[in-house]
Write a protein that holds these residues in place. Structure first.
Motif, PDB file in Angstrom:
ATOM      1  N   ARG A  50     -12.789  24.092 -16.973  1.00 12.55           N
ATOM      2  CA  ARG A  50     -12.159  24.901 -15.865  1.00 12.55           C
ATOM      3  C   ARG A  50     -11.271  24.016 -15.182  1.00 12.55           C
ATOM      4  N   PRO A  51     -11.403  22.644 -15.013  1.00 12.44           N
ATOM      5  CA  PRO A  51     -10.555  21.955 -14.328  1.00 12.44           C
ATOM      6  C   PRO A  51      -9.099  21.659 -14.755  1.00 12.44           C
ATOM      7  N   SER A  52      -9.275  22.137 -16.159  1.00  8.25           N
ATOM      8  CA  SER A  52      -8.041  22.237 -16.662  1.00  8.25           C
ATOM      9  C   SER A  52      -7.189  23.447 -16.968  1.00  8.25           C
ATOM     10  N   VAL A  53      -7.745  24.440 -16.263  1.00  8.75           N
ATOM     11  CA  VAL A  53      -7.215  25.905 -16.445  1.00  8.75           C
ATOM     12  C   VAL A  53      -6.457  26.111 -15.033  1.00  8.75           C
ATOM     13  N   VAL A  54      -5.212  26.724 -15.186  1.00 12.76           N
ATOM     14  CA  VAL A  54      -4.347  27.016 -14.089  1.00 12.76           C
ATOM     15  C   VAL A  54      -4.128  28.442 -14.288  1.00 12.76           C
ATOM     16  N   THR A  55      -3.464  28.998 -13.116  1.00 12.81           N
ATOM     17  CA  THR A  55      -3.035  30.247 -12.919  1.00 12.81           C
ATOM     18  C   THR A  55      -1.545  30.466 -12.912  1.00 12.81           C
ATOM     19  N   ILE A  56      -0.865  31.028 -13.858  1.00 13.32           N
ATOM     20  CA  ILE A  56       0.539  31.189 -13.736  1.00 13.32           C
ATOM     21  C   ILE A  56       1.073  32.307 -13.074  1.00 13.32           C
ATOM     22  N   ILE A  78      -2.912  26.070 -19.760  1.00 18.20           N
ATOM     23  CA  ILE A  78      -3.709  24.930 -19.843  1.00 18.20           C
ATOM     24  C   ILE A  78      -3.119  23.487 -19.898  1.00 18.20           C
ATOM     25  N   VAL A  79      -3.608  22.662 -18.904  1.00 17.41           N
ATOM     26  CA  VAL A  79      -3.132  21.428 -18.745  1.00 17.41           C
ATOM     27  C   VAL A  79      -3.340  20.646 -20.162  1.00 17.41           C
ATOM     28  N   ILE A  80      -2.298  20.092 -20.766  1.00 20.89           N
ATOM     29  CA  ILE A  80      -2.418  19.351 -21.929  1.00 20.89           C
ATOM     30  C   ILE A  80      -2.196  17.931 -21.463  1.00 20.89           C
ATOM     31  N   ASP A  81      -1.488  17.666 -20.760  1.00 18.51           N
ATOM     32  CA  ASP A  81      -0.770  16.131 -20.407  1.00 18.51           C
ATOM     33  C   ASP A  81      -0.945  16.010 -18.977  1.00 18.51           C
ATOM     34  N   ILE A  82      -1.447  14.628 -18.741  1.00 22.32           N
ATOM     35  CA  ILE A  82      -1.613  14.083 -17.144  1.00 22.32           C
ATOM     36  C   ILE A  82      -0.211  14.167 -16.475  1.00 22.32           C
ATOM     37  N   THR A  83       0.904  14.276 -17.487  1.00 21.46           N
ATOM     38  CA  THR A  83       2.100  14.054 -16.689  1.00 21.46           C
ATOM     39  C   THR A  83       2.575  15.426 -16.125  1.00 21.46           C
ATOM     40  N   GLY A  84       1.978  16.550 -16.342  1.00 18.92           N
ATOM     41  CA  GLY A  84       2.314  18.003 -15.988  1.00 18.92           C
ATOM     42  C   GLY A  84       2.427  18.964 -17.102  1.00 18.92           C
ATOM     43  N   TYR A  85       2.362  18.933 -18.199  1.00 21.79           N
ATOM     44  CA  TYR A  85       2.606  19.618 -19.137  1.00 21.79           C
ATOM     45  C   TYR A  85       1.638  20.751 -19.246  1.00 21.79           C
ATOM     46  N   VAL A  86       2.112  21.971 -19.242  1.00 19.95           N
ATOM     47  CA  VAL A  86       0.886  23.140 -19.178  1.00 19.95           C
ATOM     48  C   VAL A  86       1.352  24.047 -20.479  1.00 19.95           C
ATOM     49  N   LEU A  87       0.393  24.253 -21.225  1.00 18.74           N
ATOM     50  CA  LEU A  87       0.621  25.331 -22.341  1.00 18.74           C
ATOM     51  C   LEU A  87       0.218  26.601 -22.049  1.00 18.74           C
ATOM     52  N   THR A  88       1.129  27.546 -22.753  1.00 18.64           N
ATOM     53  CA  THR A  88       0.772  28.955 -22.125  1.00 18.64           C
ATOM     54  C   THR A  88       1.458  29.845 -23.188  1.00 18.64           C
ATOM     55  N   ASN A  89       1.484  31.117 -23.008  1.00 21.77           N
ATOM     56  CA  ASN A  89       1.887  32.048 -23.939  1.00 21.77           C
ATOM     57  C   ASN A  89       3.624  32.175 -23.474  1.00 21.77           C
ATOM     58  N   THR A 148     -20.414  30.381 -31.591  1.00 19.86           N
ATOM     59  CA  THR A 148     -20.267  30.945 -29.924  1.00 19.86           C
ATOM     60  C   THR A 148     -19.040  30.122 -29.597  1.00 19.86           C
ATOM     61  N   VAL A 149     -18.164  31.009 -28.666  1.00 17.85           N
ATOM     62  CA  VAL A 149     -16.993  30.383 -28.063  1.00 17.85           C
ATOM     63  C   VAL A 149     -17.087  31.010 -26.547  1.00 17.85           C
ATOM     64  N   VAL A 150     -16.117  30.358 -25.691  1.00 16.08           N
ATOM     65  CA  VAL A 150     -16.050  30.689 -24.474  1.00 16.08           C
ATOM     66  C   VAL A 150     -14.407  30.814 -24.071  1.00 16.08           C
ATOM     67  N   ALA A 151     -14.384  31.900 -23.358  1.00 15.48           N
ATOM     68  CA  ALA A 151     -12.840  32.244 -22.959  1.00 15.48           C
ATOM     69  C   ALA A 151     -13.125  31.853 -21.490  1.00 15.48           C
ATOM     70  N   ILE A 152     -11.661  31.188 -20.959  1.00 16.60           N
ATOM     71  CA  ILE A 152     -11.466  31.073 -19.553  1.00 16.60           C
ATOM     72  C   ILE A 152     -10.031  31.270 -19.189  1.00 16.60           C
ATOM     73  N   GLY A 153     -10.152  31.876 -18.306  1.00 17.14           N
ATOM     74  CA  GLY A 153      -8.601  32.306 -17.630  1.00 17.14           C
ATOM     75  C   GLY A 153      -8.831  33.160 -16.423  1.00 17.14           C
ATOM     76  N   ASN A 154      -7.642  33.752 -15.971  1.00 16.88           N
ATOM     77  CA  ASN A 154      -7.563  34.264 -14.635  1.00 16.88           C
ATOM     78  C   ASN A 154      -7.258  35.828 -14.892  1.00 16.88           C
ATOM     79  N   PRO A 155      -8.018  36.632 -15.312  1.00 17.11           N
ATOM     80  CA  PRO A 155      -7.561  37.952 -15.461  1.00 17.11           C
ATOM     81  C   PRO A 155      -7.372  38.730 -13.997  1.00 17.11           C
ATOM     82  N   LEU A 156      -6.336  39.692 -14.114  1.00 18.67           N
ATOM     83  CA  LEU A 156      -5.948  40.372 -12.869  1.00 18.67           C
ATOM     84  C   LEU A 156      -5.438  39.276 -11.573  1.00 18.67           C
ATOM     85  N   ALA A 157      -5.415  38.202 -11.956  1.00 22.88           N
ATOM     86  CA  ALA A 157      -5.073  37.084 -10.986  1.00 22.88           C
ATOM     87  C   ALA A 157      -6.245  37.397  -9.589  1.00 22.88           C
TER      88      ALA A 157
END
Length: 348
Positions: A50-56, A78-89, A148-157
């Protein structure tokens, strides 16, 4: 003497049995310990990821010209690098004029799109922030159907932080047609609930490692959601960070998906395939005989319907022998043997 030997033998057998039982128990407990090291509880998985998941949060021009004024949208990253890269769609950030990233701490920070690829539906966003927590990305596939898998995100903000849903891997290696007519490949199908705003967020296994990027749902069905398998996109992340794009082999032409409007504009009688434009006669496809205006309808005898089919087939082939292009052109149908571009690397 016979009795003493018998008693001694019995004692030895008992001792040996006890020793073997102890070894088996030790191995069993060691196996449980090893399994426990790889499998976390759901709350522990959430605490890790959860600390790696952001809202866009985005604002941009409307996709439909008749709509007036900037449109707002939201998704996950998803934060993928400490320098500030975020992966998304990619579909979250395509056409945006401004972008803000909501951090797990609740703070908002500006972001900018530094790389996009609409065929993979991936984008990289760069932010300037301190104390970022990069997620752990799983580079190789190890998922099993039923896992088993877990989905984490920000549905409907929704306010209050990211949302967590749990499901199983329903199927692997799915492909779906997107609204823009291209095909998304290498998808994980899951029944974990995904809603608008989950796109771009992580799908994780019970080790707390990201195994996919949530991307879509089947709108006409229930409990069918899709995530892009991280194994398929991991090789491209570095080139997106360094070059701002996905590196693909240079055959020496621009491929364009044949749509009804493209067919009408170029006077094509082909209803599907990939139109070749800007053919360079000095590069592999041109030297093999491909001409501007030709339509590639199959690659190695596999039918092509769009540009996604073309690149998926080519990159899966890696450094294998030359590619067979089936061409529908002004002179009828023909087959060209096209050498692979120098330096093309196998795609996992």
């Amino acid at each position: 003497m016979k009795s003493d030997l018998t008693m001694t033998s019995r004692r030895c057998i008992s001792a040996l049995s006890l020793f073997m039982s102890t070894c088996l128990l030790t191995l069993a407990f060691d196996g449980v310990a090893a399994a426990d090291e790889k499998t976390l509880s759901i709350p522990a998985v959430v605490a890790k990821v959860r600390p790696s998941v952001v809202t866009i949060l985005t604002r941009g021009m409307p996709a439909i010209p008749s709509q007036h004024g900037p449109q707002s949208g939201s998704g996950s990253g998803i934060v993928i690098d400490i320098t500030g890269y975020v992966l998304t769609n990619n579909h979250l950030v395509e056409g945006v004029t401004s972008l803000v990233v909501g951090l797990p701490t609740g703070r908002l920070t500006p972001g900018r799109v530094v790389a996009r690829d609409f065929l993979l539906d991936l984008a990289l966003v760069k932010i300037n922030a301190q104390d970022l927590v990069p997620a752990t990305l799983k580079q190789t596939a190890s998922l099993e159907i039923g896992e088993t898998v877990v989905a984490i995100g920000n549905p409907l903000a929704l306010k209050g932080g990211s949302t967590v849903t749990v499901g199983v891997v329903s199927a692997l290696d799915r492909s779906v047609l997107t609204p823009n007519g291209e095909t998304l490949y290498d998808l994980i199908q899951t029944d974990a609930a995904i809603n608008p705003g989950n796109s771009g967020g992580p799908l994780v296994d019970l080790a707390g490692d990201v195994v996919g990027i949530n991307v879509a749902i089947a709108p006409s069905a229930q409990a069918i959601s899709y995530a892009i398998a991280l194994e398929a996109v991991y090789p491209h992340i570095h080139s997106m960070m360094m070059q701002g794009s996905v590196t693909r082999p240079d055959f020496g032409f621009t491929p364009v998906t044949v749509t009804p409007s493209i067919a009408a504009s170029f006077g094509l009688d082909a209803e599907r395939g990939v139109l070749a434009l800007n053919v360079d006669p000095s590069k592999p496809a041109g030297t093999a005989g491909l001409q501007t205006g030709d339509v590639i309808t199959a690659l190695d005898q596999h039918q092509l319907y769009n540009m996604g089919d073309f690149w998926h087939s080519v990159m899966r082939g890696g450094d294998q022998p030359p590619v067979q292009f089936t061409i529908h052109g002004h002179g009828g149908q023909t087959t060209l043997t096209v050498p692979r571009p120098p330096g093309q690397k196998p795609f996992p």
